[in-house]
Design a protein around this motif. Sequence first.
Motif, mmCIF file in Angstrom:
data_model
loop_
_atom_site.group_PDB
_atom_site.id
_atom_site.type_symbol
_atom_site.label_atom_id
_atom_site.label_comp_id
_atom_site.label_asym_id
_atom_site.label_seq_id
_atom_site.Cartn_x
_atom_site.Cartn_y
_atom_site.Cartn_z
ATOM 1 N N ALA A 104 28.682 43.968 44.932
ATOM 2 C CA ALA A 104 27.624 44.061 43.925
ATOM 3 C C ALA A 104 27.969 45.074 42.841
ATOM 4 N N ARG A 107 33.899 44.794 39.683
ATOM 5 C CA ARG A 107 34.371 43.857 38.674
ATOM 6 C C ARG A 107 34.991 42.625 39.317
ATOM 7 N N SER A 109 34.095 40.729 41.687
ATOM 8 C CA SER A 109 33.112 39.652 41.887
ATOM 9 C C SER A 109 32.284 39.410 40.644
ATOM 10 N N ARG A 110 32.668 40.097 39.548
ATOM 11 C CA ARG A 110 31.872 40.101 38.321
ATOM 12 C C ARG A 110 30.441 40.506 38.653
ATOM 13 N N TRP A 111 30.355 41.554 39.502
ATOM 14 C CA TRP A 111 29.079 42.156 39.880
ATOM 15 C C TRP A 111 28.147 41.106 40.510
ATOM 16 N N ASN A 112 28.728 40.391 41.480
ATOM 17 C CA ASN A 112 28.046 39.328 42.240
ATOM 18 C C ASN A 112 27.665 38.119 41.380
ATOM 19 N N ARG A 113 28.402 37.912 40.307
ATOM 20 C CA ARG A 113 28.202 36.709 39.511
ATOM 21 C C ARG A 113 29.127 35.573 39.942
ATOM 22 N N VAL A 114 30.098 35.877 40.811
ATOM 23 C CA VAL A 114 30.997 34.851 41.338
ATOM 24 C C VAL A 114 30.380 34.298 42.622
ATOM 25 N N PRO A 115 29.960 33.053 42.629
ATOM 26 C CA PRO A 115 29.319 32.488 43.820
ATOM 27 C C PRO A 115 30.248 32.524 45.040
ATOM 28 N N TYR A 117 31.641 34.934 46.634
ATOM 29 C CA TYR A 117 32.820 35.801 46.542
ATOM 30 C C TYR A 117 33.226 36.376 47.895
#
Length: 245
Positions: A104, A107, A109-115, A117
């Motif tokens: 979370a 970077r 996980s793109r701050w949990n924007r990558v489903p 992850y």
Amino acid sequence: MWVCSGSPLIAELCAGSGLDWLLVDAEHSPNGLESILAQLQAVNGYPVEVLVRPPVNDTVLIKQYLDLGVQNLLVPMVNSVQEAEAAVAATRYPPHGVRGVGSALARASRWNRVPGYLARASETVSVTVQIESTAAVEAVKEILAVDGVDGIFLGPSDLAASMGVLGQQEHPKVRAAVEHCLAAAKTAGKPAGVNAFNPATARSYLAAGAAFVLVGADVAILARGSEALAAAFTKPSDGETPASY
């Protein structure tokens, strides 16, 4: 080529050069977490693969590198199966490893924007370990067999030191050890790379099966290039010491 200056601008210059891959080094260069992050951002979007070398095979440091978004690790001084296993474990979340969970905040996980992850993170990471001692050469087949080791990289400079021929990367027994490891990697079906600034040596290792070669460094190119300018346009003020400006 090596990217050692710590400068995002230099990293971007190198990324756009047409080279296949860059190695951002933190073992022998002034690179910390902030400068590595800036360089990753600077080269993003260029058609070049980027490896990052931490200064040591350390679980906490590798976790931080991965959270920054490093996807290709070059882990130095891996001398045994146990050390190779530790490097791999540092890149895997439990129960398959020991990587701490902080997606979370990361970077990577793109701050949990990558489903998904957390479930797929290991698919985004490659682990290449460095073979740069006599112990590592002796154990190279077993190291290559470690699940999660994606490739090996030969360091002739430290290997020469380990063999008692410090500074003699071209020594026949050093080259023989490198070629032995290249052959072992080919048998294992995994890529092997090597450091070789001498063009003839680089081509020889490519012919012997190296999949990738480091053939230069940003700081070395600047040093030799600036020396050539000084030799051409300045007069030594005292012996061979050029005048300073």
